[in-house]
Motif scaffolding. Structure first.
Motif, PDB file in Angstrom:
ATOM      1  N   ARG A   2      -1.592  28.039 -10.382  1.00  0.00           N
ATOM      2  CA  ARG A   2      -1.951  29.300 -11.020  1.00  0.00           C
ATOM      3  C   ARG A   2      -0.782  30.277 -11.151  1.00  0.00           C
ATOM      4  O   ARG A   2      -0.854  31.236 -11.911  1.00  0.00           O
ATOM      5  CB  ARG A   2      -3.096  29.965 -10.252  1.00  0.00           C
ATOM      6  N   GLU A  28       1.408  27.213  -5.367  1.00  0.00           N
ATOM      7  CA  GLU A  28       0.812  27.452  -6.685  1.00  0.00           C
ATOM      8  C   GLU A  28       1.862  27.535  -7.785  1.00  0.00           C
ATOM      9  O   GLU A  28       1.562  27.927  -8.908  1.00  0.00           O
ATOM     10  CB  GLU A  28      -0.012  28.738  -6.655  1.00  0.00           C
ATOM     11  N   PHE A 223      -5.061  35.008  -5.568  1.00  0.00           N
ATOM     12  CA  PHE A 223      -6.028  35.534  -6.534  1.00  0.00           C
ATOM     13  C   PHE A 223      -5.541  36.829  -7.160  1.00  0.00           C
ATOM     14  O   PHE A 223      -5.579  37.005  -8.384  1.00  0.00           O
ATOM     15  CB  PHE A 223      -7.379  35.759  -5.847  1.00  0.00           C
ATOM     16  N   SER A 227      -3.723  35.237 -12.941  1.00  0.00           N
ATOM     17  CA  SER A 227      -4.460  35.790 -14.076  1.00  0.00           C
ATOM     18  C   SER A 227      -5.954  35.923 -13.795  1.00  0.00           C
ATOM     19  O   SER A 227      -6.650  36.649 -14.501  1.00  0.00           O
ATOM     20  CB  SER A 227      -4.246  34.906 -15.309  1.00  0.00           C
ATOM     21  N   ASP A 228      -6.442  35.236 -12.755  1.00  0.00           N
ATOM     22  CA  ASP A 228      -7.860  35.344 -12.384  1.00  0.00           C
ATOM     23  C   ASP A 228      -8.274  36.799 -12.156  1.00  0.00           C
ATOM     24  O   ASP A 228      -9.426  37.167 -12.380  1.00  0.00           O
ATOM     25  CB  ASP A 228      -8.137  34.574 -11.084  1.00  0.00           C
ATOM     26  N   SER A 229      -7.334  37.619 -11.691  1.00  0.00           N
ATOM     27  CA  SER A 229      -7.655  39.004 -11.329  1.00  0.00           C
ATOM     28  C   SER A 229      -7.173  40.004 -12.374  1.00  0.00           C
ATOM     29  O   SER A 229      -6.942  41.176 -12.050  1.00  0.00           O
ATOM     30  CB  SER A 229      -7.022  39.351  -9.974  1.00  0.00           C
ATOM     31  N   SER A 230      -7.046  39.570 -13.612  1.00  0.00           N
ATOM     32  CA  SER A 230      -6.471  40.439 -14.645  1.00  0.00           C
ATOM     33  C   SER A 230      -7.273  41.719 -14.879  1.00  0.00           C
ATOM     34  O   SER A 230      -6.727  42.712 -15.367  1.00  0.00           O
ATOM     35  CB  SER A 230      -6.350  39.661 -15.967  1.00  0.00           C
TER      36      SER A 230
END
Length: 247
Positions: A2, A28, A223, A227-230
């Protein structure tokens, strides 16, 4: 992967939770600069990730040292995508016994260091179109503990600084969030668990009934960096196993 191709700075990144976060980022795909006053055993981490991890001697309380850190990260990896403000110290003591020197040391590292590193990262992050800043707080930032006034006050200030920074930097494409660990099987948490009598009183406060694993904090940091937490900004993410202060 990620964080593949990203570049991260982690202050206090040579031991403890900072080291764990560095390992999580490297796993990652990130390139990582471990910044700290002392290298400890970070060479082992660097050797395992040739060309992707490096150590930069840094004093986060010194403006020039922080500037050198940012320059070294850009020189090595071309950009700064993520800054993790993890460096911190604890000088415990009741207020009546706490020395001015210990108070100043705690605030200088835990709060001033976050300010100096954040301010220094703004220009390179803005120039590349944005970035992520993650500040490390603590469960005692919002829960009063006798004998920890300096540490608790500095971490509470970090949480408000996070919210103010998020407000000011959002239009520059920079998100600022805060990671607040509870009792983790590392450092202070490990010391608490080593005393059976003390641990029993703390264990009852944890819905999970156990200490957190350092890797669980690392996963939360990934996280917030990915980008999961954009759409997460100005948030304090507690990783504490459901800590209830009144048991």
């Amino acid at each position: 992967m990620r964080l593949d191709g990203t570049s991260a700075i982690i202050t206090g990144g040579t031991r403890g939770l900072g080291r764990t976060i560095a390992e999580s980022f490297l796993a990652e795909g990130a390139n990582v600069v471990c910044a700290a006053r002392n290298p400890y055993d970070v060479k082992e981490l660097i050797d395992r990730h040739p060309g992707r991890a490096l150590y930069q001697r840094t004093d986060v309380t010194d403006e020039d040292s922080v500037a050198e850190l940012m320059e070294a990260a850009v020189a090595a990896f071309g950009r700064i995508d993520v800054l993790v403000n993890n460096a911190g110290v604890s000088r415990d003591g009741t207020i009546s016994r706490l020395s001015t020197a210990d108070w100043n040391t705690t605030v200088a590292t835990n709060l001033n260091g976050v300010f100096l590193c954040t301010r220094a990262a703004i220009r390179p992050m803005q120039a590349q179109g944005g970035g992520r800043i993650i500040n490390l707080s603590s469960c005692v930032a919002s829960r009063a503990v006798a004998g920890a006034a300096a540490y608790s006050a500095s971490k509470a200030a970090v949480e408000m600084f996070t919210r103010a920074s998020a407000l000011e930097l959002a239009h520059k494409g920079i998100t600022v969030n805060c990671l607040s660990p509870g009792y983790i099987d590392e450092g202070m948490g490990k010391q608490v668990a080593a005393d059976d009598r003390v641990w029993e009183s703390y264990r009852k406060r944890l819905l999970s009934g156990r200490l957190g694993r350092p890797e669980e904090v690392g996963a939360a940091a990934v996280f917030l960096a990915a980008s999961d937490s954009s759409y997460v900004n100005g948030h304090v993410l507690e990783v504490n196993g459901g800590l209830q202060w009144a048991a």
